[in-house]
Structure formats: structure tokens, C-alpha cells
Design a protein around this motif. Structure first.
Motif, PDB file in Angstrom:
ATOM      1  N   ALA A 134       3.241  12.081 -12.381  1.00 37.43           N
ATOM      2  CA  ALA A 134       3.089  10.826 -13.114  1.00 37.43           C
ATOM      3  C   ALA A 134       2.808   9.708 -12.123  1.00 37.43           C
ATOM      4  O   ALA A 134       3.238   9.761 -10.966  1.00 37.43           O
ATOM      5  CB  ALA A 134       4.346  10.516 -13.917  1.00 37.43           C
ATOM      6  N   LEU A 135       2.102   8.689 -12.593  1.00 36.73           N
ATOM      7  CA  LEU A 135       1.688   7.590 -11.720  1.00 36.73           C
ATOM      8  C   LEU A 135       1.893   6.261 -12.430  1.00 36.73           C
ATOM      9  O   LEU A 135       1.505   6.093 -13.589  1.00 36.73           O
ATOM     10  CB  LEU A 135       0.215   7.753 -11.339  1.00 36.73           C
ATOM     11  N   ILE A 136       2.524   5.325 -11.731  1.00 38.01           N
ATOM     12  CA  ILE A 136       2.659   3.950 -12.213  1.00 38.01           C
ATOM     13  C   ILE A 136       1.887   3.042 -11.267  1.00 38.01           C
ATOM     14  O   ILE A 136       2.068   3.114 -10.049  1.00 38.01           O
ATOM     15  CB  ILE A 136       4.134   3.500 -12.257  1.00 38.01           C
ATOM     16  N   VAL A 137       1.017   2.198 -11.827  1.00 37.06           N
ATOM     17  CA  VAL A 137       0.260   1.246 -11.019  1.00 37.06           C
ATOM     18  C   VAL A 137       0.366  -0.139 -11.655  1.00 37.06           C
ATOM     19  O   VAL A 137       0.775  -0.287 -12.811  1.00 37.06           O
ATOM     20  CB  VAL A 137      -1.231   1.644 -10.909  1.00 37.06           C
ATOM     21  N   ARG A 138      -0.044  -1.133 -10.869  1.00 37.33           N
ATOM     22  CA  ARG A 138      -0.155  -2.494 -11.407  1.00 37.33           C
ATOM     23  C   ARG A 138      -1.656  -2.778 -11.583  1.00 37.33           C
ATOM     24  O   ARG A 138      -2.264  -2.300 -12.514  1.00 37.33           O
ATOM     25  CB  ARG A 138       0.544  -3.489 -10.482  1.00 37.33           C
ATOM     26  N   SER A 139      -2.254  -3.502 -10.643  1.00 36.81           N
ATOM     27  CA  SER A 139      -3.695  -3.762 -10.725  1.00 36.81           C
ATOM     28  C   SER A 139      -4.504  -2.763  -9.907  1.00 36.81           C
ATOM     29  O   SER A 139      -5.720  -2.892  -9.782  1.00 36.81           O
ATOM     30  CB  SER A 139      -3.992  -5.190 -10.252  1.00 36.81           C
ATOM     31  N   ASP A 140      -3.827  -1.781  -9.350  1.00 36.39           N
ATOM     32  CA  ASP A 140      -4.482  -0.765  -8.529  1.00 36.39           C
ATOM     33  C   ASP A 140      -5.491   0.021  -9.357  1.00 36.39           C
ATOM     34  O   ASP A 140      -5.225   0.362 -10.514  1.00 36.39           O
ATOM     35  CB  ASP A 140      -3.428   0.186  -7.951  1.00 36.39           C
ATOM     36  N   LYS A 141      -6.632   0.320  -8.768  1.00 33.28           N
ATOM     37  CA  LYS A 141      -7.693   1.029  -9.486  1.00 33.28           C
ATOM     38  C   LYS A 141      -7.456   2.538  -9.473  1.00 33.28           C
ATOM     39  O   LYS A 141      -7.338   3.139  -8.407  1.00 33.28           O
ATOM     40  CB  LYS A 141      -9.057   0.698  -8.870  1.00 33.28           C
TER      41      LYS A 141
END
Length: 306
Positions: free
Chosen positions: A51-58
Motif C-alpha cells: 500500500a502507498l500513501i502520498v501527498r502531492s507526489d506523482k
């Protein structure tokens, strides 16, 4: 399961602590990749993540192709144009956002920038007040509703249009009056605040003809996406109509050209809508809870891809 938080611009520590608590309480492992400057670091970190959580990361096609175990990616925030949805779908990855978590923060920024504008950017000259002015909200979702709530406290007369809501639904909120279409919103209101997503239908839709419907002294506020503005046409209009003002939390590509309209244009140097400690924490923990629910029950409530 391994949950990776990959943030070039990190969450606040309190948010990371909250994410860790949710992840570990549900029997998963948390990994952090913060302040990375090389996309290869992201490729390496995501290689074994479930699983992956990002903010504004592409999260690009390349990122997805490096993530062999990835089952879910959550963008901590409402907008999700930094996720390659087509690539996620092709690799059977569920993509989600966290709608509503940043809404109050964005709404407060709208009103803060609006006060700044009507007071002539605090340049010492006499300005005007918001009391009794007509505010139009284009898209009456989580942010739009919060803007309406706060604007009512200023004594503003609030109108709204949303292509996906009926007039009855908007009127039932008790904080805004529905108008028939977006043209009517621009014709009616002294201020129009944009809360539409950047889609094939909306990109460039805020154009010369639409904004020119605003009455004298009109103010356009954009905390949505820069792509919804037809910049060339707005520049042309502002050159012709010296009464119009444009206030943005999304610096336009033509920022240097807009700066020629001194006293009528302002853009934050970087997107500030969700930049509060509260929103930071809310969105991060919401992302962790959505991942936990996905692995536990298969919940896909906030899925944004097909």
C-alpha cells in the motif's frame, strides 16, 4: 502488509505518528520515504510495498510498474490528478483520495485571500467590505459547503451551482441558493470561488466569455486547479476590464504576465490550501484508515479509478 508513506514534502510528525498507530494497530508495517529528491528512491521504496500513501507526489506509470506488490494507493487530499489512474487500473491497483479532510483549511484560505483582496492587499488605501456582497460557489462539494458556511458569517449572500447536484439539493443546505447554470452564477455574483476538478470538461472552461459576465469590480478566486483557467483569455479580459481581480492559490503558468495587473492579482507562491496542521493530520490518518479498511473488509468507498 507493508504500507509505504512516500512524501517529498513530509507530513507533520503528529500525522506520521497517527498513521503509524493506525497501520500497526491493524497488524501492518509502516515504511517512510521522506524528503526524497530522486525518483529512483521512490522506485526502490515502492518495490515491495503493498500500500502507498502520498501527498502531492506523482504516482506515474513508471512508479506503478516498479510496485510489483502494490494493491492500493491513497492520495492524502481531495485532488488526485497526481495519480495515473489508467496505470493503476491496468495493474489492478485501487486508487483513492480522502475527500473532505482538507475542506475547512481550503475554505478558510478562500476567505482569508478574499479579505486580503477587498482590502487592497493591505496597501494602506481604503478598501471595501464583504458584508452584503454576493458570493458564487462553482461546485458545491465539501470545500464549497465550508466556504458557504464561513461566508454566511461574514454576512454574504451565497449562491451555488454544481453540475452534479439539483437545485433542491443545494437549497436544502440552508446556506446557499441554487442558480440555473454557471453562466447565471457569474452574472449574479460579485465574487466567484472555483471548486471544480480539472477534467476534460472543465480544463480551460473558465474563459473570457464566462468571466466577462461578472459585474463591475468582480473577483475570481481559484483554489481548485490552474488548468481550469484559460489563462490567455483571462489575461486578455483583465487587460480590457481594469475592474476585475484574480486571486489564486494555484499560481498560473503565466504568473509573470498576470503580475502586470498590480493591485488586481495575487497568487500564493505554492499551493497553500491544505497547508494546516489539522488538515495534514486529518488527511494522513484518513488515508491510513482507508487502507486498513481495504485490507480488512475490501472497502473501496473512496475509489477514484475503475
Amino acid at each position: 502488509m507493508k504500507v509505504l508513506v512516500a512524501t517529498e514534502k513530509p507530513f507533520a510528525k503528529v500525522a506520521v505518528d497517527g498513521i503509524r498507530e493506525v497501520v500497526e494497530k491493524n497488524g501492518h508495517t509502516l515504511a517512510l520515504l521522506e524528503k526524497y529528491t530522486d525518483v529512483n528512491d521512490l522506485y526502490a521504496a515502492v518495490a515491495d510495498a503493498d500500500a502507498l500513501i502520498v501527498r502531492s507526489d506523482k504516482v506515474t506509470k513508471e512508479v506503478v510498474e516498479h510496485a510489483k506488490n502494490l494493491k492500493i494507493v491513497v492520495r492524502a487530499g481531495a485532488g488526485y490528478d497526481n495519480l495515473d489512474l489508467e496505470a493503476c487500473t491496468a495493474h489492478k491497483i485501487v486508487a483513492m483520495n480522502t475527500p473532505g479532510q482538507n475542506s475547512n483549511a481550503v475554505a478558510e484560505l478562500v476567505m482569508g485571500m478574499l479579505v486580503y483582496a477587498v482590502r487592497n492587499f493591505y496597501n494602506g488605501k481604503s478598501g471595501s467590505e464583504l458584508l452584503g456582497k454576493k458570493l458564487g460557489i462553482l461546485a458545491f462539494g465539501n470545500v464549497g459547503r465550508n466556504v458557504a458556511r464561513i461566508a454566511k458569517g461574514f454576512g454574504m449572500d451565497v449562491y451555488a451551482y454544481d453540475a452534479f447536484m439539483t437545485a433542491d439539493q443545494i437549497n436544502a443546505s440552508g446556506i446557499a441558493k441554487a442558480v440555473a447554470n454557471q453562466e447565471a452564477l457569474f452574472e449574479t455574483c460579485d465574487v466567484v470561488s472555483l471548486h471544480i476538478p480539472a477534467t476534460a470538461e472543465t480544463k480551460g472552461s473558465i474563459n473570457y466569455a464566462l468571466v466577462n459576465k461578472m459585474k463591475k469590480g468582480g473577483i475570481l478566486v481559484n483554489t481548485a486547479r490552474k488548468e481550469v483557467i484559460n489563462e490567455a483569455e483571462l489575461l486578455k479580459l483583465m487587460a480590457e476590464r481594469t475592474d476585475l481581480r484574480y486571486i489564486a492559490d494555484v499560481m498560473p503558468d503565466a504568473d509573470a504576465d498576470f503580475k502586470a495587473f498590480e493591485g488586481r492579482y495575487f497568487a500564493t507562491p505554492k499551493k497553500m490550501g491544505a497547508q494546516t496542521e489539522e488538515a495534514n493530520v486529518n488527511a494522513g490518518i484518513a488515508a491510513a484508515n482507508q487502507i486498513a479498511a481495504f485490507f480488512k473488509d475490501g472497502c473501496t468507498k473512496f475509489q477514484v479509478n475503475k
